[in-house]
Design an enzyme around this catalytic site. Structure first.
Site, mmCIF file in Angstrom:
data_model
loop_
_atom_site.group_PDB
_atom_site.id
_atom_site.type_symbol
_atom_site.label_atom_id
_atom_site.label_comp_id
_atom_site.label_asym_id
_atom_site.label_seq_id
_atom_site.Cartn_x
_atom_site.Cartn_y
_atom_site.Cartn_z
ATOM 1 N N ILE A 134 0.819 -1.139 0.084
ATOM 2 C CA ILE A 134 -0.032 0.139 -0.153
ATOM 3 C C ILE A 134 0.735 1.283 -0.012
ATOM 4 O O ILE A 134 0.139 2.198 -0.262
ATOM 5 C CB ILE A 134 -0.846 0.129 1.227
ATOM 6 C CG1 ILE A 134 -0.338 0.318 2.588
ATOM 7 C CG2 ILE A 134 -1.867 -1.298 1.214
ATOM 8 C CD1 ILE A 134 -1.056 0.602 3.762
ATOM 9 N N ASP A 135 2.178 1.169 0.430
ATOM 10 C CA ASP A 135 3.184 2.180 0.366
ATOM 11 C C ASP A 135 3.715 2.863 -1.075
ATOM 12 O O ASP A 135 4.030 3.912 -1.027
ATOM 13 C CB ASP A 135 4.378 1.895 1.268
ATOM 14 C CG ASP A 135 4.119 1.407 2.610
ATOM 15 O OD1 ASP A 135 2.965 1.564 3.041
ATOM 16 O OD2 ASP A 135 4.904 0.458 3.116
ATOM 17 N N GLN A 299 -6.352 0.949 6.250
ATOM 18 C CA GLN A 299 -6.093 0.924 4.995
ATOM 19 C C GLN A 299 -5.622 -0.212 4.210
ATOM 20 O O GLN A 299 -5.442 -0.316 3.075
ATOM 21 C CB GLN A 299 -4.712 2.135 4.982
ATOM 22 C CG GLN A 299 -5.269 3.464 5.529
ATOM 23 C CD GLN A 299 -4.103 4.175 6.056
ATOM 24 O OE1 GLN A 299 -3.618 4.909 5.504
ATOM 25 N NE2 GLN A 299 -3.427 3.696 7.323
HETATM 26 O O1 F6P Z 1 4.484 -1.801 4.360
HETATM 27 C C1 F6P Z 1 3.094 -1.735 4.412
HETATM 28 C C2 F6P Z 1 2.805 -1.321 6.043
HETATM 29 O O2 F6P Z 1 1.542 -1.256 6.223
HETATM 30 C C3 F6P Z 1 3.354 0.260 6.051
HETATM 31 O O3 F6P Z 1 2.568 1.103 5.795
HETATM 32 C C4 F6P Z 1 3.227 0.264 7.779
HETATM 33 O O4 F6P Z 1 4.268 1.025 8.105
HETATM 34 C C5 F6P Z 1 3.920 -1.171 8.088
HETATM 35 O O5 F6P Z 1 3.555 -1.846 6.915
HETATM 36 C C6 F6P Z 1 3.182 -1.758 9.274
HETATM 37 O O6 F6P Z 1 3.710 -3.016 9.582
HETATM 38 P P1 F6P Z 1 3.293 -4.236 10.505
HETATM 39 O O7 F6P Z 1 2.045 -4.928 9.628
HETATM 40 O O8 F6P Z 1 4.525 -5.139 10.723
HETATM 41 O O9 F6P Z 1 2.789 -3.571 12.037
#
Ligand code: F6P
Length: 377
Positions: A134-135, A299
């Site tokens: 999603i980034d 999101q």
């Molecule tokens: O890389 C996708 C993402 O959703 C980022 O936007 C966010 O910083 C991270 O993953 C969150 O990671 P986790 O699912 O390990 O908490």
């Protein structure tokens, strides 16, 4: 000859993963008559040889489903936690691949997954990556699947926050995901008509943000929406971080490097709670009541948008042709209306940041959005 291929999904989940699994699986079965298996929970399933058969039945009805039917994890092949110890398990994964007589392994994931897949590729596995996150921060592809859906969710949230901010004459600071890049905040902020958008690529000056909000009040608009990427930082923090990062680069001894790395980690840890601190500071500086909304995992959840379904299907179905042609060690990337194979070595260790002269940046400025800096004249 009938080929056998494996698929896995790794890293954070993302809308469109199932659409991509379906694209790969259906094209492999319908076009080439291959066998397809799906390893469960990312690289962990490859280590433990846990998989499901992805036949036509298993692939039916998953196009619109969120998450991943295979499960995911953030396990890294060379740093697996096994029996309480962190171990390099790449060779064991190579064995699983060989035991199942696979002709190729398709890894669906972001930059971290590409890095891990590249390690397996260097061990001789026929690996192909598909870009999901999603980034939207993966180098080499125009866009990754998951991004459009997340943008839609964040934009709708900003739309909804407008009416409540307006009714209460408040500042609402809304935090999006995006890791260390601002694609999501910038796209959703612009699409949702945010008044201020703060992204990691443009460290912000808190007084410039407060002044933009006060200027709105002077014009009779006593509310403001501030869209902030989770990785956004003030100028002071950004300067401290780059000084600490330089120390890591210049460290002459192992001890000095560890100390500098700890300093970097401590500054990065300050980001937790950053959006709440920013909200409080804006309230103090503007005198307007302020509230914070952190969109978080909402999101990443739920059904993919039409654009993500299409992108994931295009990339997934294209991947099987690369296997048929014997092109490995690549990521199948979206480039304009078509797909290209980008060598994994050109993807790993890089992050696609928002260029400061990107059209999204200039168009946001032109409609009067404050990006937290002093805009160029
Ligand atoms: O890389 C996708 C993402 O959703 C980022 O936007 C966010 O910083 C991270 O993953 C969150 O990671 P986790 O699912 O390990 O908490």
């Amino acid at each position: 000859m009938t080929k056998s291929i494996g698929i896995l999904t790794a890293g954070g989940d993302s809308p469109g993963l199932n659409a991509a699994i379906r694209g790969v699986g259906k094209a492999a079965i319908n076009v080439y008559g291959w066998n397809v298996i799906g390893f469960q929970n990312g690289f962990r399933g490859l280590l433990e040889n846990r998989f499901i058969t992805l036949d036509s039945m298993a692939l039916a009805g998953i196009l619109t489903q969120g998450g991943t039917i295979l499960g995911t994890s953030r396990d890294k092949p060379d740093k697996m936690l096994v029996g309480g110890k962190v171990m390099d398990m790449t060779d064991a994964m190579v064995e699983t691949y060989q035991k199942n007589q696979l002709d190729a392994l398709i890894c669906l994931g972001g930059g971290g997954t590409a890095k891990n897949a590249h390690k397996l590729s260097k061990k001789g596995l026929n690996v192909i990556c598909l870009p999901k996150t999603i980034d939207n921060d993966i180098e080499g592809t125009d866009v990754s699947f998951g991004f459009d859906t997340a943008c839609g969710i964040a934009t709708e949230a900003i739309d909804r926050l407008h009416s409540t901010a307006h009714s209460h004459h408040r500042i609402i600071v809304v935090e999006t995901m995006g890791h260390n890049t601002g694609w999501l905040a910038l796209a959703a902020g612009t699409g949702g008509g945010a008044d201020v958008i703060l992204i990691p690529e443009i460290p912000y000056d808190i007084e410039a943000v407060a002044e933009a909000i006060r200027a709105r009040s002077r014009k009779g608009r006593h509310f403001s929406i501030v869209a902030v990427s989770e990785g956004a930082m003030s100028r002071e923090t950004a300067n401290r971080l780059s000084r600490a990062e330089r120390k890591v680069e210049k460290a002459r001894s192992e001890a000095a490097r560890r100390r500098a790395e700890a300093e970097v980690a401590a500054i990065e840890a300050e980001r937790v709670g950053n959006t709440s601190r920013l909200t409080r500071e804006l309230e103090e500086r503007t005198g307007l009541e302020s509230r914070v909304t952190i969109l978080g995992y909402v999101q990443r959840g739920g059904a993919p948008s039409a654009a993500d379904r299409l992108l994931a299907t295009r990339i997934g179905t294209a991947a099987v042709d690369y296997i048929e042609r014997g092109e490995f060690g690549i990521m199948v990337a979206a480039r304009g209306e078509t797909t290209v194979g980008v060598p994994l070595k050109e993807v790993v260790g890089r992050r696609k940041l928002v260029p400061l002269d990107h059209e999204w940046v200039t168009s946001a400025r032109r409609v009067g959005v404050c990006l937290g800096d002093v805009p160029p004249l």
